[in-house]
Design an enzyme around this catalytic site. Structure first.
Site, PDB file in Angstrom:
ATOM      1  N   TRP A 107      -2.578  -7.340  -3.455  1.00 36.82           N
ATOM      2  CA  TRP A 107      -2.053  -7.745  -2.155  1.00 36.82           C
ATOM      3  C   TRP A 107      -2.414  -6.721  -1.093  1.00 36.82           C
ATOM      4  O   TRP A 107      -2.764  -7.078   0.035  1.00 36.82           O
ATOM      5  CB  TRP A 107      -0.546  -7.973  -2.226  1.00 36.82           C
ATOM      6  N   ASP A 174       4.699  -4.434   3.518  1.00 39.61           N
ATOM      7  CA  ASP A 174       4.788  -5.729   2.855  1.00 39.61           C
ATOM      8  C   ASP A 174       5.830  -5.569   1.747  1.00 39.61           C
ATOM      9  O   ASP A 174       5.590  -4.904   0.749  1.00 39.61           O
ATOM     10  CB  ASP A 174       3.416  -6.104   2.277  1.00 39.61           C
ATOM     11  N   LYS A 198      10.019 -14.475  -3.460  1.00 39.54           N
ATOM     12  CA  LYS A 198      10.150 -13.577  -4.600  1.00 39.54           C
ATOM     13  C   LYS A 198      11.595 -13.109  -4.799  1.00 39.54           C
ATOM     14  O   LYS A 198      11.956 -12.670  -5.861  1.00 39.54           O
ATOM     15  CB  LYS A 198       9.253 -12.339  -4.441  1.00 39.54           C
TER      16      LYS A 198
HETATM   17  C1  LIG Z   1       3.289 -12.858  -3.457  1.00 34.96           C
HETATM   18  C2  LIG Z   1       2.910 -11.728  -2.601  1.00 34.96           C
HETATM   19  C3  LIG Z   1       2.105 -11.892  -1.459  1.00 34.96           C
HETATM   20  C4  LIG Z   1       1.503 -13.220  -1.078  1.00 34.96           C
HETATM   21  O1  LIG Z   1       2.441 -14.021  -0.517  1.00 34.96           O
HETATM   22  P1  LIG Z   1       2.069 -15.479   0.033  1.00 34.96           P
HETATM   23  O2  LIG Z   1       3.410 -15.920   0.528  1.00 34.96           O
HETATM   24  O3  LIG Z   1       1.546 -16.266  -1.115  1.00 34.96           O
HETATM   25  O4  LIG Z   1       1.078 -15.331   1.111  1.00 34.96           O
HETATM   26  C5  LIG Z   1       1.828 -10.786  -0.691  1.00 34.96           C
HETATM   27  N1  LIG Z   1       2.307  -9.570  -1.010  1.00 34.96           N
HETATM   28  C6  LIG Z   1       3.080  -9.376  -2.103  1.00 34.96           C
HETATM   29  C7  LIG Z   1       3.564  -7.996  -2.416  1.00 34.96           C
HETATM   30  C8  LIG Z   1       3.398 -10.441  -2.926  1.00 34.96           C
HETATM   31  O5  LIG Z   1       4.167 -10.243  -4.011  1.00 34.96           O
END
Ligand SMILES: *Cc1c(COP(=O)(O)O)cnc(C)c1O
Length: 363
Positions: A107, A174, A198
């Protein structure tokens, strides 16, 4: 304190993932009859009073649960954290400026790619040299960078920052896969963002929590759809927000609040992680963790079998025990146990029992 309902399926999915059972029930009810209105949550206007109240409550809960200072704003948008990778340089990178990134996995790599499309992008530290199995520490951040971007929890590789780096420039994170799983000092971050799916709610909503004082001034012309300031000023109603995903996120945050907030989540999650990592270590070399011990993620535990030839036998055992979603990401192989807020410790005990049984037969 809501009761942790143990479901028949022990859901270790990495995302979208398990949410509290009572949230599923409330969310299902609202599809049929939203708060006794005779209307479904799916058929009301996002500009109706009842939905405006949902949006305001969801925004307030993010701030309350994370203890964000008053001046911070919360915006819910679509597009996932992946659109967030693009929003970051668009909103924080000055024209002719420089973005700094730490590369801790897939990511983070994607965030860097988006940074490069927008302008000068430097990777100040990376753990790619050992397949992202640790969190780099003690790196220098250039004082002339516009921001430092990090990924708090690396969902695929199973690492997590225990302590966030001190940054001389605005820190952007993020937090998709560990937001609301532990307390953080929001003031240390110019922007925290993440997909809801998540830990916070279902797929479809992406949260941005930002300090308006540290936003903008990039000299860049932005589409209003990419402009965080615009979305903040319009209270997430510039266009139709992801109504149902915001609603279910609100329900999930109410559940977290009732359960004692993010400190209570931290304690729950620490107990689950101790139980599982304890088994991985005790049962070595039948099982092996894939990450540096001090950087182990409390959310996503990655491990492999000492002898991969035994995978079919192990797979049969955990599937028989009602476990789902344990297979690792293709870039790591082996197994990944995602233990988000809503996963009850009883589910972790079921997995540990399976591992012990397997180790006795194959040790
Ligand atoms: C799942 C995830 C993403 C991607 O998220 P999307 O909603 O599919 O764009 C980005 N960063 C992290 C740390 C993730 O776990």
């Amino acid at each position: 304190m809501p009761t942790a309902t143990v479901k028949k399926v022990h859901n270790y999915s990495a995302g979208p993932c398990i949410l509290p059972q009572e949230v599923f029930e409330q969310a299902a009810q609202a599809v049929l009859d939203f708060e006794g209105s005779g209307l479904s949550i799916l058929e009301i206007s996002h500009r109706s009073k009842p939905f405006e109240a949902v949006m305001a409550r969801a925004q307030a809960l993010v701030k309350e649960l994370l203890g964000a200072p008053d001046r911070y704003q919360v915006v819910f948008l679509g597009g996932g954290a992946s659109l967030g990778f693009h929003m970051v340089p668009q909103n924080y990178l000055k024209v002719g400026g420089k973005g700094a990134y730490v590369n801790t996995g897939e990511w983070a790599t994607r965030a860097i790619k988006e940074g490069r499309l927008a302008g000068d992008t430097v990777v100040v530290a990376s753990s790619e040299d050992r397949n992202f199995s640790y969190i780099p520490k003690g790196f220098e951040v250039p004082a002339d960078a516009d921001y430092l971007h990090i990924t708090s929890n690396n969902t695929i590789f199973g690492t997590q920052y225990r302590r966030f780096p001190a940054s001389p420039v605005p820190l952007i994170c993020d937090m998709s896969s560990d937001i609301l799983s532990r307390p953080v000092r929001v003031d240390d971050f110019a922007l925290i963002y993440g997909g809801a799916q998540k830990n916070m709610g279902p797929a479809g909503a992406t949260v941005y929590l930002f300090d308006p004082e540290r936003l903008g001034h990039t000299g860049r012309k932005l589409s209003p759809m990419l402009d965080l300031k615009n979305h903040g000023a319009k209270e997430s109603m510039y266009n139709t927000p992801p109504v149902y995903a915001v609603y279910v996120s609100m329900l999930t945050m109410e559940w977290i609040r009732k359960a004692g907030g993010v400190s209570a989540m931290e304690a729950r999650n620490a107990a689950k992680a101790a139980l599982l990592y304890g088994a991985i270590d005790r049962l070595a070399p039948v099982f092996k963790g894939t990450t540096a011990v001090e950087d182990r993620s409390v959310m996503n535990a990655t491990f492999v079998l000492g002898d991969p030839a035994h995978e079919p036998a192990f797979d049969a055992l955990w599937k028989e025990a009602g476990i789902s979603g344990l297979r690792g990401h293709r870039s790591v192989g082996g197994y990944r146990a995602s233990m988000y807020n809503a996963l009850p410790i009883e589910s972790v005990q079921v997995l540990v029992d399976v591992m012990e049984h397997f180790a006795r037969k194959n040790g």
